[in-house]
Write an enzyme that holds these catalytic residues in place. Structure first.
Site, PDB file in Angstrom:
ATOM      1  N   CYS A  76       5.649  -0.236   1.463  1.00  0.00           N
ATOM      2  CA  CYS A  76       6.980  -0.807   1.295  1.00  0.00           C
ATOM      3  C   CYS A  76       7.981   0.323   1.497  1.00  0.00           C
ATOM      4  CB  CYS A  76       7.106  -1.403  -0.108  1.00  0.00           C
ATOM      5  SG  CYS A  76       8.792  -1.874  -0.529  1.00  0.00           S
ATOM      6  N   CYS A 109      -2.836  -5.594   7.992  1.00  0.00           N
ATOM      7  CA  CYS A 109      -3.907  -6.025   7.100  1.00  0.00           C
ATOM      8  C   CYS A 109      -3.488  -5.621   5.689  1.00  0.00           C
ATOM      9  CB  CYS A 109      -5.175  -5.310   7.549  1.00  0.00           C
ATOM     10  SG  CYS A 109      -6.625  -5.814   6.668  1.00  0.00           S
TER      11      CYS A 109
HETATM   12 ZN   LIG Z   1       8.450  -2.327  -2.809  1.00  0.00          ZN
END
Ligand SMILES: [Zn+2]
Length: 162
Positions: A115, A138
């Site tokens: 992220c 994935c």
């Molecule tokens: Zn995050």
């Protein structure tokens, strides 16, 4: 917008695009917020067993958000059915939603996917996905939560305004 393998490699080698915002917490704060499994995967770069994830065989419409900071990462329109046993996507929701880094653990060279907002470990991306992008993200189910609320409504509104 379509990200290609060339771009992924370029991000991993030369740096990632700026995220819209940053979320930074201490290890203790993450540990308090997450389940032990979520913490192990997202903050300790773990991997869940294949076919074990709750989001693996779900194809509802909606966004897949980061379990740590709730930033949108993927959406259901770019999810595809791969036999790998982990949720698979062909593209991120936005170019700057994901952060790429070279991962040389386990004697392989892979591209780790994180992220871009909070650095949560999500999984890996491979150049063997379906056309046109040819990418396969994935991703561990445990690193995402699905947001289905109001999505159908949003899509409807988008169509009406076009
Ligand atoms: Zn995050």
């Amino acid at each position: 917008m379509m990200i290609t393998w060339k771009e992924v490699i370029n991000f991993a080698n030369n740096g990632n695009p700026e995220p819209d915002r940053r979320v930074e917490k201490t290890e203790a704060e993450w540990q308090e917020q997450l389940t032990p499994e979520q913490f192990r995967i997202t903050r300790k770069k773990g991997t869940e067993a294949p076919h074990s994830g709750a989001l693996c065989s779900i194809y509802d419409e909606g966004h897949y958000n980061c379990i740590c900071c709730n930033s949108p990462l993927f959406d259901s329109t770019i999810k595809f059915s791969s036999s790998s046993g982990w949720p698979s996507f062909t593209q991120p929701i936005e170019k700057n939603a994901i952060k790429y880094e070279k991962d040389s653990t386990f004697g392989m060279t892979r591209v780790e996917v994180m992220c871009n907002t909070c650095d949560a470990h999500l999984g890996h991306v491979f150049p063997d996905g379906p056309e046109p992008s040819g990418l396969r993200y994935c991703i561990n189910s445990a690193s995402m939560q699905m947001e289905t609320k109001n999505i159908t409504e949003e899509i409807k509104t988008e169509k009406e305004t076009k």
